[in-house]
Design a protein around this motif. Structure first.
Motif, PDB file in Angstrom:
ATOM      1  N   UNK A 379      41.024  72.906  49.217  1.00 24.05           N
ATOM      2  CA  UNK A 379      39.883  73.811  49.366  1.00 24.05           C
ATOM      3  C   UNK A 379      39.019  73.452  50.577  1.00 24.05           C
ATOM      4  N   UNK A 380      38.193  74.380  50.977  1.00 28.95           N
ATOM      5  CA  UNK A 380      37.232  74.195  52.069  1.00 28.95           C
ATOM      6  C   UNK A 380      35.830  74.465  51.555  1.00 28.95           C
ATOM      7  N   UNK A 381      34.877  73.611  51.934  1.00 35.22           N
ATOM      8  CA  UNK A 381      33.482  73.798  51.550  1.00 35.22           C
ATOM      9  C   UNK A 381      32.655  74.012  52.810  1.00 35.22           C
ATOM     10  N   UNK A 382      31.963  75.139  52.868  1.00 34.57           N
ATOM     11  CA  UNK A 382      31.154  75.447  54.043  1.00 34.57           C
ATOM     12  C   UNK A 382      29.964  76.308  53.650  1.00 34.57           C
ATOM     13  N   UNK A 383      28.784  75.896  54.110  1.00 34.95           N
ATOM     14  CA  UNK A 383      27.574  76.695  53.935  1.00 34.95           C
ATOM     15  C   UNK A 383      27.316  77.095  52.479  1.00 34.95           C
ATOM     16  N   UNK A 384      27.534  76.127  51.585  1.00 37.93           N
ATOM     17  CA  UNK A 384      27.246  76.373  50.180  1.00 37.93           C
ATOM     18  C   UNK A 384      28.284  77.166  49.435  1.00 37.93           C
ATOM     19  N   UNK A 385      29.455  77.398  50.056  1.00 36.51           N
ATOM     20  CA  UNK A 385      30.507  78.158  49.403  1.00 36.51           C
ATOM     21  C   UNK A 385      31.820  77.373  49.436  1.00 36.51           C
ATOM     22  N   UNK A 386      32.598  77.517  48.382  1.00 35.00           N
ATOM     23  CA  UNK A 386      33.884  76.850  48.256  1.00 35.00           C
ATOM     24  C   UNK A 386      34.982  77.906  48.374  1.00 35.00           C
ATOM     25  N   UNK A 387      35.890  77.687  49.331  1.00 34.20           N
ATOM     26  CA  UNK A 387      36.971  78.638  49.585  1.00 34.20           C
ATOM     27  C   UNK A 387      38.284  78.026  49.104  1.00 34.20           C
ATOM     28  N   UNK A 388      38.979  78.761  48.232  1.00 39.07           N
ATOM     29  CA  UNK A 388      40.189  78.253  47.602  1.00 39.07           C
ATOM     30  C   UNK A 388      41.268  79.331  47.661  1.00 39.07           C
ATOM     31  N   UNK A 389      42.512  78.909  47.936  1.00 42.10           N
ATOM     32  CA  UNK A 389      43.602  79.881  47.970  1.00 42.10           C
ATOM     33  C   UNK A 389      44.848  79.331  47.294  1.00 42.10           C
ATOM     34  N   UNK A 390      45.686  80.262  46.854  1.00 42.53           N
ATOM     35  CA  UNK A 390      47.035  79.926  46.426  1.00 42.53           C
ATOM     36  C   UNK A 390      47.998  80.724  47.305  1.00 42.53           C
ATOM     37  N   UNK A 391      49.167  81.066  46.810  1.00 41.53           N
ATOM     38  CA  UNK A 391      50.138  81.784  47.643  1.00 41.53           C
ATOM     39  C   UNK A 391      49.938  83.295  47.664  1.00 41.53           C
ATOM     40  N   UNK A 392      48.992  83.792  46.887  1.00 42.90           N
ATOM     41  CA  UNK A 392      48.800  85.243  46.835  1.00 42.90           C
ATOM     42  C   UNK A 392      47.349  85.680  46.938  1.00 42.90           C
ATOM     43  N   UNK A 393      46.378  84.776  46.755  1.00 41.11           N
ATOM     44  CA  UNK A 393      44.974  85.156  46.715  1.00 41.11           C
ATOM     45  C   UNK A 393      44.090  84.112  47.388  1.00 41.11           C
ATOM     46  N   UNK A 394      42.886  84.546  47.775  1.00 40.06           N
ATOM     47  CA  UNK A 394      41.833  83.641  48.211  1.00 40.06           C
ATOM     48  C   UNK A 394      40.553  83.986  47.466  1.00 40.06           C
ATOM     49  N   UNK A 395      39.828  82.933  47.043  1.00 33.18           N
ATOM     50  CA  UNK A 395      38.594  83.122  46.287  1.00 33.18           C
ATOM     51  C   UNK A 395      37.464  82.376  46.986  1.00 33.18           C
ATOM     52  N   UNK A 396      36.295  82.985  47.033  1.00 37.59           N
ATOM     53  CA  UNK A 396      35.082  82.340  47.522  1.00 37.59           C
ATOM     54  C   UNK A 396      34.158  82.127  46.327  1.00 37.59           C
ATOM     55  N   UNK A 397      33.762  80.866  46.102  1.00 40.53           N
ATOM     56  CA  UNK A 397      32.908  80.509  44.983  1.00 40.53           C
ATOM     57  C   UNK A 397      31.558  79.996  45.478  1.00 40.53           C
ATOM     58  N   UNK A 398      30.506  80.336  44.767  1.00 39.90           N
ATOM     59  CA  UNK A 398      29.163  79.868  45.100  1.00 39.90           C
ATOM     60  C   UNK A 398      28.965  78.477  44.463  1.00 39.90           C
TER      61      UNK A 398
END
Length: 401
Positions: A379-398
């Motif tokens: 995952x990547x954490x930037x500007x208070x948001x966590x970005x996570x992906x698998x092989x079909x989707x990407x999700x941005x979490x607060x």
């Protein structure tokens, strides 16, 4: 005037806890640790709030964030594509075709992470298609297939290292007959120098300074090497042979020591560097088979290494290799550090946060994020948001408090 300046300082300080970009592989300083502090370290039972979620194509490319844009690479049925997304909404701003999609029994698509440098982003496909693009609109400034240019053969699981920028140069471990370690001009893609005779690995370089000597450290297919960035002169090397040349995890440099780790029948080693005039010597301090980073890189926090030994999360002493604790439940996972904690993504989609402590594994939050596909991207954490992906989707979490 004093009141105005005071107001500006207060406003800026309120945002310091979540105002950091993540412009390249393992963040600005290549450590895999975020400098943000104003994050939620204890999660509710319902998990973190979803800001947006989008469909995405195949691959394990990492996620880079700069200003208001998110960059990654994905594969469709025919091609690998670089994409820029709106960080607030997840909407596609632009996408750029790189080359034919890499296909493999362990997963199709790209493996590398985009590198943002100013108003340009550098991307490479798993088949060696390297391009320099505009962050604004995806305009192509230059492109070259490094395997064809330097007479290289693609490695078994595809080119995985990310472009590494230093001043006006871009470094890459091609492993070709006409260039093993190569430096290109980041402005136009022209070759500045080639060096060494090492097969390509899967890792991304870091930088280090030892005794006043600044240099680049690269984990190739059969050695970890240090070289001068301006001319590519090899300053030191340490042989490290792994089955199939799978040296994938990023080295960690700390206190004139270099930590490396690989999977299969390898393990980990600590190398001490010493400077003498303009040369550097490398001396092995220890090796162990108790930490095998298959593909996921470890992180260092207060003289302790945290990383995945195959399918087990471990903590071990940096200087002695003494094991502190071991934790299962994530299979082949990945992790990043932030504010005395680690965020862990298991390959089956479980997302957790735990303390960075050598005393014990103390989990402070968990949520089942994905189901059905492998999660091999950290995952990547930037500007208070966590970005996570698998092989079909990407999700941005607060993840802000």
């Amino acid at each position: 005037m004093k009141a105005f300046i005071t107001t500006i300082i207060i406003l800026c300080s309120l945002n310091l806890g979540f105002s950091d970009d993540w412009p390249k592989w393992r963040g600005e300083d290549s450590s895999g640790i975020s400098s943000e502090t104003n994050i939620r370290t204890s999660w509710p039972k319902s998990g973190l709030k979803t800001v947006w979620k989008i469909s995405l194509g195949s691959g394990y490319s990492g996620i880079s964030v700069a200003k208001d844009r998110v960059f990654t690479i994905y594969g469709d049925s025919n091609y690998e594509n670089a994409v820029a997304l709106n960080a607030k909404t997840g909407k596609v701003i632009w996408k750029k075709r790189l080359g034919y999609v890499f296909k493999n029994m362990f997963g199709d698509g790209p493996r590398s992470t985009p590198t943002v440098d100013g108003d340009r982003v550098y991307v490479i496909s798993s088949n060696g298609d390297l391009q320099c693009l505009s962050t604004k609109n995806g305009r192509k400034y230059w492109g070259v297939n490094v395997l064809r240019k330097f007479a290289g053969e693609n490695i078994s699981w595809g080119m995985s290292g990310s472009p590494f920028i230093w001043k006006n140069l871009l470094f890459y471990n091609v492993g070709g007959k006409k260039g093993s370690i190569v430096a290109l001009d980041k402005k136009n893609g022209r070759t500045r120098w080639v060096s060494g005779n090492f097969p390509a690995g899967y890792s991304t370089p870091i930088t280090a300074t030892v005794g006043g000597i600044f240099h680049v450290i690269m984990f190739t297919g059969n050695h970890v090497v240090g070289f001068t960035p301006d001319k590519g002169k090899i300053l030191w090397k340490y042989k490290w042979v792994t089955d199939y040349n799978v040296n994938a995890a990023t080295p960690i440099f700390h206190d004139n020591h270099v930590f490396i780790s690989s999977g299969y029948r390898s393990g980990a080693a600590l190398i001490k560097l010493s400077a003498n005039k303009k040369q550097i010597s490398a001396r092995e301090m220890w090796t162990t088979n108790r930490m095998k980073n298959h593909f996921s890189s470890s992180i260092l926090h207060k003289d302790n290494i945290y990383g995945f030994h195959q399918k087990r999360l471990k903590c071990m002493d940096f200087y002695t290799s003494q094991q502190k604790w071991i934790q299962g439940g994530f299979e082949k996972g990945s992790l990043l550090g932030v504010d005395g904690h680690m965020i862990i993504l298991g390959e089956k989609g479980g997302l957790a946060i735990a303390e960075l402590s050598p005393e014990s594994y103390t989990q402070k939050g968990y949520m089942p994020l994905f189901r059905g596909t492998k999660c091999w991207t950290v995952p990547t954490l930037a500007n208070g948001h966590l970005y996570v992906r698998n092989e079909t989707e990407m999700v941005c979490l607060d993840i802000k408090k």
